[in-house]
Design an enzyme around this catalytic site. Structure first.
Site, mmCIF file in Angstrom:
data_model
loop_
_atom_site.group_PDB
_atom_site.id
_atom_site.type_symbol
_atom_site.label_atom_id
_atom_site.label_comp_id
_atom_site.label_asym_id
_atom_site.label_seq_id
_atom_site.Cartn_x
_atom_site.Cartn_y
_atom_site.Cartn_z
ATOM 1 N N HIS A 162 -15.120 9.718 -1.589
ATOM 2 C CA HIS A 162 -14.252 9.770 -2.821
ATOM 3 C C HIS A 162 -15.128 9.039 -3.752
ATOM 4 C CE1 HIS A 162 -10.587 11.030 -1.096
ATOM 5 N NE2 HIS A 162 -10.640 10.327 0.104
ATOM 6 N N ASP A 287 -9.118 12.549 9.839
ATOM 7 C CA ASP A 287 -7.749 11.911 9.546
ATOM 8 C C ASP A 287 -6.626 13.465 9.317
ATOM 9 O OD1 ASP A 287 -9.115 12.677 7.359
ATOM 10 O OD2 ASP A 287 -8.864 11.012 6.165
HETATM 11 N N1 Q9C Z 1 -0.190 5.941 1.503
HETATM 12 C C1 Q9C Z 1 -10.569 8.222 3.124
HETATM 13 O O1 Q9C Z 1 -10.002 9.176 4.146
HETATM 14 N N2 Q9C Z 1 -4.508 5.863 -0.036
HETATM 15 N N3 Q9C Z 1 -9.914 7.878 2.053
HETATM 16 C C2 Q9C Z 1 -3.416 6.454 0.874
HETATM 17 C C3 Q9C Z 1 -1.531 5.962 1.853
HETATM 18 C C4 Q9C Z 1 -5.704 6.468 -0.253
HETATM 19 C C5 Q9C Z 1 -8.296 7.893 2.222
HETATM 20 C C6 Q9C Z 1 -2.055 5.762 0.740
HETATM 21 C C7 Q9C Z 1 -6.416 7.224 0.937
HETATM 22 C C8 Q9C Z 1 -7.856 7.377 0.883
HETATM 23 C C9 Q9C Z 1 -12.169 8.257 3.278
HETATM 24 ZN ZN ZN Z 2 -9.464 10.984 4.401
#
Ligand code: Q9C
Ligand code: ZN
Length: 349
Positions: A162, A287
């Protein structure tokens, strides 16, 4: 398979994050990397080495120097400003959205907003130590592959995909996959494909290479109409300028199961093969797993073997970079399934 890993990741140890409009327990925690490290050891996947020191010039090929300087100096500035030294989780709250100016302010709250794009990414006292070790991990894995290894696993934490040229967000600070891709270019690969299979769109990697034809970026992810990062990752983003036609986004609906995922994956792998890359980087997020606490695809433990085998079929030197994945107790089996599946499938041409 060679694994590169640094124990310094534990220096980034957030306890809370901003999600669903409030502070909740952090999910991007040290135990994630510890679980995968232990699993790689126990599965005897191969040698595990520490990274070489980070090459700042390499990092500045994909990030703005002033941004890297901000990350490096953040904690000292925090202390100099007389703020609470016992806080592990600091958050920006104001951003120079279009119409406002990206001023390099004296005040740290302004600077944090200048160099971030969300409030969901805590920073603390050891964040830079962990972030620079994570980037060095990707760099070292890529150099090993440039020097002739067919593949290497960069066990990075914090994740990176990101991270934008000049902004942190999504638990990411330096873009490990972009650093690996650039290191492969510097090491002699004329063309590099980055395939991002994290559940979330790799907005940072896309942005870094959006105008370039030497790095093809492809991503399979939850539709940003419904999922983070919302503001990038849509199917009509195809690259710009020299990079037009070298960016491929395949958003999938919430609830996607392996058969639909597999169909899209084989399409993407065919596109990558048509690009004929000299080397490949895989942004490996775990994920997409059915019990991931913040995600809504439904891959099962065994599906990661099949995923790995499909990725391994690409027959080019490959750096696998660890990204997201928050179902901590299943990370070990899902990582090993992917990596062993990859090894079963992989042959270099
Ligand atoms: N309710 C990566 O998997 N916020 N980043 C999620 C959940 C951001 C994930 C909020 C998720 C970023 C590297
Ligand atoms: Zn992710």
């Amino acid at each position: 398979m060679l694994t590169v890993f640094s124990p310094d990741h534990i220096r980034h140890d957030p306890h809370v994050e901003m999600a669903d409009g409030k502070l909740v327990p952090a999910v991007e925690i040290p135990r994630r990397a510890e679980m995968v490290h232990f699993a790689v050891l126990e599965a005897e996947l191969g040698e595990i080495i520490a990274p070489d020191p980070l090459d700042r010039a390499l990092v500045e090929q994909v990030h703005d120097a002033s941004y890297v300087q901000f990350l490096e100096s953040f904690w000292q500035r925090w202390l100099d400003a007389g703020r609470d030294p016992n806080v592990d989780d600091t958050f920006p709250f104001v951003w120079p959205t279009p119409g406002l100016r990206k001023v390099e302010t004296r005040h740290l709250d302004g600077l944090m907003g200048r160099y971030s794009f969300d409030a969901g990414t805590p920073m603390g006292s050891g964040t830079w130590q962990a972030v620079s070790a994570s980037a060095a991990t990707a760099q070292t894995a890529a150099i090993k592959v440039s020097e002739g290894l067919p593949h290497a696993f960069a066990l990075c934490r914090p994740p990176g995909h990101h991270a934008m040229p000049d902004a942190y967000g999504g638990y990411c600070f330096l873009n490990n996959a972009a650093i690996a891709a650039q290191a492969l270019r510097n090491g002699g690969a004329e063309t590099v494909a980055v395939l991002d299979v994290d559940y979330h769109h790799g907005n940072g990697t896309q942005a870094i290479f959006y105008n370039r034809s030497d790095v093809f970026f492809a991503s399979i992810h939850a539709d940003p109409m419904d999922e983070y990062p919302y503001f990038l990752g849509h199917a009509d983003e195809i690259g710009a300028g020299d990079g037009e036609g070298f960016n491929l986004n395949l958003p999938l609906p919430i609830g996607t199961l392996w058969p639909d995922y597999a169909n899209v994956l084989s399409h993407v792998l065919a596109q990558i093969e048509a690009f004929k890359p000299d080397a490949m980087v895989i942004s490996l997020g775990l994920d997409t797993f059915e019990r991931d606490p913040i995600s809504q695809f439904a891959l099962k433990n065994d599906d990661f073997k099949t995923l790995g085998a499909a990725l391994g079929g690409a027959t080019v030197p490959t750096v696998i970079v660890f990204e997201g994945g928050y179902a901590v107790d299943d990370l070990a089996v899902n990582a090993v399934n992917t990596l062993t599946g990859f090894l079963d499938g992989h042959t270099t041409r």
